[in-house]
Enzyme design. Sequence first.
Site, PDB file in Angstrom:
ATOM      1  N   HIS A  10      -3.188  18.049  -0.418  1.00 27.38           N
ATOM      2  CA  HIS A  10      -4.333  18.194  -1.340  1.00 27.38           C
ATOM      3  C   HIS A  10      -4.309  17.084  -2.396  1.00 27.38           C
ATOM      4  O   HIS A  10      -3.265  16.452  -2.652  1.00 27.38           O
ATOM      5  CB  HIS A  10      -4.264  19.559  -2.033  1.00 27.38           C
ATOM      6  CG  HIS A  10      -3.006  19.767  -2.832  1.00 27.38           C
ATOM      7  ND1 HIS A  10      -2.825  19.252  -4.104  1.00 27.38           N
ATOM      8  CD2 HIS A  10      -1.856  20.384  -2.512  1.00 27.38           C
ATOM      9  CE1 HIS A  10      -1.628  19.566  -4.529  1.00 27.38           C
ATOM     10  NE2 HIS A  10      -1.008  20.239  -3.590  1.00 27.38           N
ATOM     11  N   GLN A  12      -4.689  15.632  -6.374  1.00 25.22           N
ATOM     12  CA  GLN A  12      -3.945  16.044  -7.569  1.00 25.22           C
ATOM     13  C   GLN A  12      -4.528  17.341  -8.156  1.00 25.22           C
ATOM     14  O   GLN A  12      -5.737  17.452  -8.342  1.00 25.22           O
ATOM     15  CB  GLN A  12      -4.025  14.948  -8.642  1.00 25.22           C
ATOM     16  CG  GLN A  12      -3.204  15.261  -9.893  1.00 25.22           C
ATOM     17  CD  GLN A  12      -3.551  14.328 -11.043  1.00 25.22           C
ATOM     18  OE1 GLN A  12      -4.686  14.288 -11.544  1.00 25.22           O
ATOM     19  NE2 GLN A  12      -2.562  13.534 -11.462  1.00 25.22           N
ATOM     20  N   SER A  13      -3.631  18.301  -8.453  1.00 23.98           N
ATOM     21  CA  SER A  13      -4.075  19.553  -9.062  1.00 23.98           C
ATOM     22  C   SER A  13      -3.844  19.510 -10.571  1.00 23.98           C
ATOM     23  O   SER A  13      -3.111  18.645 -11.090  1.00 23.98           O
ATOM     24  CB  SER A  13      -3.292  20.738  -8.467  1.00 23.98           C
ATOM     25  OG  SER A  13      -1.972  20.742  -9.023  1.00 23.98           O
ATOM     26  N   GLU A  14      -4.424  20.489 -11.263  1.00 23.43           N
ATOM     27  CA  GLU A  14      -4.255  20.562 -12.729  1.00 23.43           C
ATOM     28  C   GLU A  14      -2.778  20.731 -13.103  1.00 23.43           C
ATOM     29  O   GLU A  14      -2.314  20.210 -14.110  1.00 23.43           O
ATOM     30  CB  GLU A  14      -5.081  21.739 -13.268  1.00 23.43           C
ATOM     31  CG  GLU A  14      -6.597  21.505 -13.176  1.00 23.43           C
ATOM     32  CD  GLU A  14      -7.386  22.833 -13.126  1.00 23.43           C
ATOM     33  OE1 GLU A  14      -8.614  22.764 -13.058  1.00 23.43           O
ATOM     34  OE2 GLU A  14      -6.732  23.912 -13.135  1.00 23.43           O
ATOM     35  N   ASN A  16      -0.219  19.646 -11.075  1.00 23.12           N
ATOM     36  CA  ASN A  16       0.436  18.377 -10.741  1.00 23.12           C
ATOM     37  C   ASN A  16       0.347  17.467 -11.964  1.00 23.12           C
ATOM     38  O   ASN A  16       1.319  16.827 -12.363  1.00 23.12           O
ATOM     39  CB  ASN A  16      -0.254  17.677  -9.566  1.00 23.12           C
ATOM     40  CG  ASN A  16      -0.070  18.363  -8.225  1.00 23.12           C
ATOM     41  OD1 ASN A  16      -0.936  18.229  -7.344  1.00 23.12           O
ATOM     42  ND2 ASN A  16       1.022  19.074  -8.009  1.00 23.12           N
ATOM     43  N   ARG A  61      -6.658  24.432  -4.167  1.00 20.91           N
ATOM     44  CA  ARG A  61      -6.484  22.982  -4.240  1.00 20.91           C
ATOM     45  C   ARG A  61      -6.543  22.337  -2.856  1.00 20.91           C
ATOM     46  O   ARG A  61      -7.046  21.240  -2.670  1.00 20.91           O
ATOM     47  CB  ARG A  61      -5.190  22.620  -4.983  1.00 20.91           C
ATOM     48  CG  ARG A  61      -3.899  23.190  -4.433  1.00 20.91           C
ATOM     49  CD  ARG A  61      -2.773  22.957  -5.408  1.00 20.91           C
ATOM     50  NE  ARG A  61      -1.444  23.333  -4.953  1.00 20.91           N
ATOM     51  CZ  ARG A  61      -0.897  24.536  -5.086  1.00 20.91           C
ATOM     52  NH1 ARG A  61      -1.610  25.533  -5.623  1.00 20.91           N
ATOM     53  NH2 ARG A  61       0.333  24.788  -4.688  1.00 20.91           N
ATOM     54  N   GLU A  87       1.694  26.390  -0.009  1.00 22.48           N
ATOM     55  CA  GLU A  87       2.849  25.658  -0.545  1.00 22.48           C
ATOM     56  C   GLU A  87       4.075  26.569  -0.563  1.00 22.48           C
ATOM     57  O   GLU A  87       3.947  27.810  -0.543  1.00 22.48           O
ATOM     58  CB  GLU A  87       2.517  25.188  -1.975  1.00 22.48           C
ATOM     59  CG  GLU A  87       3.620  24.426  -2.686  1.00 22.48           C
ATOM     60  CD  GLU A  87       4.117  23.212  -1.912  1.00 22.48           C
ATOM     61  OE1 GLU A  87       3.704  22.090  -2.243  1.00 22.48           O
ATOM     62  OE2 GLU A  87       4.913  23.399  -0.969  1.00 22.48           O
ATOM     63  N   ASP A  89       6.957  28.757  -2.019  1.00 24.53           N
ATOM     64  CA  ASP A  89       7.030  29.558  -3.244  1.00 24.53           C
ATOM     65  C   ASP A  89       8.191  29.021  -4.091  1.00 24.53           C
ATOM     66  O   ASP A  89       9.329  28.999  -3.642  1.00 24.53           O
ATOM     67  CB  ASP A  89       7.297  31.024  -2.880  1.00 24.53           C
ATOM     68  CG  ASP A  89       7.433  31.911  -4.103  1.00 24.53           C
ATOM     69  OD1 ASP A  89       7.718  33.111  -3.923  1.00 24.53           O
ATOM     70  OD2 ASP A  89       7.265  31.403  -5.234  1.00 24.53           O
ATOM     71  N   LYS A  98       8.789  20.095 -14.579  1.00 23.07           N
ATOM     72  CA  LYS A  98       9.849  19.566 -13.700  1.00 23.07           C
ATOM     73  C   LYS A  98      10.876  18.747 -14.464  1.00 23.07           C
ATOM     74  O   LYS A  98      12.071  18.784 -14.165  1.00 23.07           O
ATOM     75  CB  LYS A  98       9.211  18.753 -12.565  1.00 23.07           C
ATOM     76  CG  LYS A  98       8.332  19.633 -11.672  1.00 23.07           C
ATOM     77  CD  LYS A  98       7.660  18.901 -10.538  1.00 23.07           C
ATOM     78  CE  LYS A  98       6.761  19.848  -9.760  1.00 23.07           C
ATOM     79  NZ  LYS A  98       6.057  19.199  -8.645  1.00 23.07           N
ATOM     80  N   ARG A 114      14.030  21.038  -4.609  1.00 23.26           N
ATOM     81  CA  ARG A 114      12.724  20.473  -4.215  1.00 23.26           C
ATOM     82  C   ARG A 114      12.741  19.874  -2.818  1.00 23.26           C
ATOM     83  O   ARG A 114      11.732  19.922  -2.108  1.00 23.26           O
ATOM     84  CB  ARG A 114      12.321  19.363  -5.195  1.00 23.26           C
ATOM     85  CG  ARG A 114      11.971  19.807  -6.574  1.00 23.26           C
ATOM     86  CD  ARG A 114      11.509  18.613  -7.407  1.00 23.26           C
ATOM     87  NE  ARG A 114      10.262  18.075  -6.903  1.00 23.26           N
ATOM     88  CZ  ARG A 114       9.917  16.779  -7.026  1.00 23.26           C
ATOM     89  NH1 ARG A 114      10.736  15.912  -7.591  1.00 23.26           N
ATOM     90  NH2 ARG A 114       8.755  16.366  -6.566  1.00 23.26           N
ATOM     91  N   HIS A 157      -0.182  21.419   1.758  1.00 20.61           N
ATOM     92  CA  HIS A 157       0.617  21.160   0.553  1.00 20.61           C
ATOM     93  C   HIS A 157       1.852  20.314   0.883  1.00 20.61           C
ATOM     94  O   HIS A 157       2.262  20.233   2.040  1.00 20.61           O
ATOM     95  CB  HIS A 157       1.049  22.499  -0.047  1.00 20.61           C
ATOM     96  CG  HIS A 157      -0.115  23.399  -0.346  1.00 20.61           C
ATOM     97  ND1 HIS A 157      -0.701  23.490  -1.583  1.00 20.61           N
ATOM     98  CD2 HIS A 157      -0.843  24.207   0.469  1.00 20.61           C
ATOM     99  CE1 HIS A 157      -1.715  24.330  -1.532  1.00 20.61           C
ATOM    100  NE2 HIS A 157      -1.841  24.778  -0.296  1.00 20.61           N
TER     101      HIS A 157
HETATM  102  O1  3PG Z   1       4.268  23.200  -5.817  1.00 24.10           O
HETATM  103  C1  3PG Z   1       4.442  22.179  -6.488  1.00 24.10           C
HETATM  104  O2  3PG Z   1       5.004  22.096  -7.590  1.00 24.10           O
HETATM  105  C2  3PG Z   1       3.977  20.860  -5.916  1.00 24.10           C
HETATM  106  O3  3PG Z   1       2.803  20.999  -5.254  1.00 24.10           O
HETATM  107  C3  3PG Z   1       5.029  20.342  -4.985  1.00 24.10           C
HETATM  108  O4  3PG Z   1       6.101  20.236  -5.762  1.00 24.10           O
HETATM  109  P1  3PG Z   1       7.321  19.334  -5.328  1.00 24.10           P
HETATM  110  O5  3PG Z   1       6.768  17.980  -4.976  1.00 24.10           O
HETATM  111  O6  3PG Z   1       8.172  19.361  -6.559  1.00 24.10           O
HETATM  112  O7  3PG Z   1       7.927  20.048  -4.146  1.00 24.10           O
END
Ligand code: 3PG
Length: 205
Positions: A10, A12-14, A16, A61, A87, A89, A98, A114, A157
């Site tokens: 997808h 970029q999400s809010e 992200n 997304r 995605e 969980d 992060k 990750r 995702h």
């Molecule tokens: O779910 C998330 O945080 C991102 O879409 C993917 O996160 P990651 O790249 O840290 O796995």
Amino acid sequence: MQRRLVLVRHGQSEWNLKNLFTGWKDPGLTEKGVEEAKAAGARLKAQDIKFDVAFTSKLQRAQRTNDLILAELGQRVPVIEDAALNERDYGELTGLNKDDARKTWGEQKVLMWRRSYEVPPPGGESLRDTVARALPYFVREILPRVLNGEQTLVTAHGNSLRALIMVLERLTPEALLRRELFTGAPIIYDVNPDSTIAAIKDLAG
Ligand SMILES: O=C(O)[C@H](O)COP(=O)(O)O
């Protein structure tokens, strides 16, 4: 017969944009994410791909990115949504920043959560857990269509796609650690009749 599968993470999400662990939360796309989705459609248009079917997750997304790609292509095809493509969980990390997580638990532990195959984030899914739900769905619902010559789009995702890519590209857990997927970057797989991969074209960049 051309057997073609296209995977797209997808736009970029809010979350992200805010650098938050997202997982099963359901934020929308940012304006940049919308533009990335449209650009993905334009890149696929230049490849002269005509889709027969699209698959996406239950999260907006991915669904919105999928819709924007098909709109850019001017193609109306059946769209099948399934939580198996959601995605991973992120459990107790969901909603945390992060960078803050790295400061709290250290770079290496967060990298393992990750990007490793077997180490789950606390209360969440490891990539192996994600493979256990995404791969059976792919083999049962998506791969037969590809092998039947249906040009297939999967908009999902970062980690649900890495779960599939690990198998498609026969990645070792070590290689998987380094396999990154950029938002809105289509990857085109030409698939052999025996479901092995004949060619890969990454339209990132
Ligand atoms: O779910 C998330 O945080 C991102 O879409 C993917 O996160 P990651 O790249 O840290 O796995």
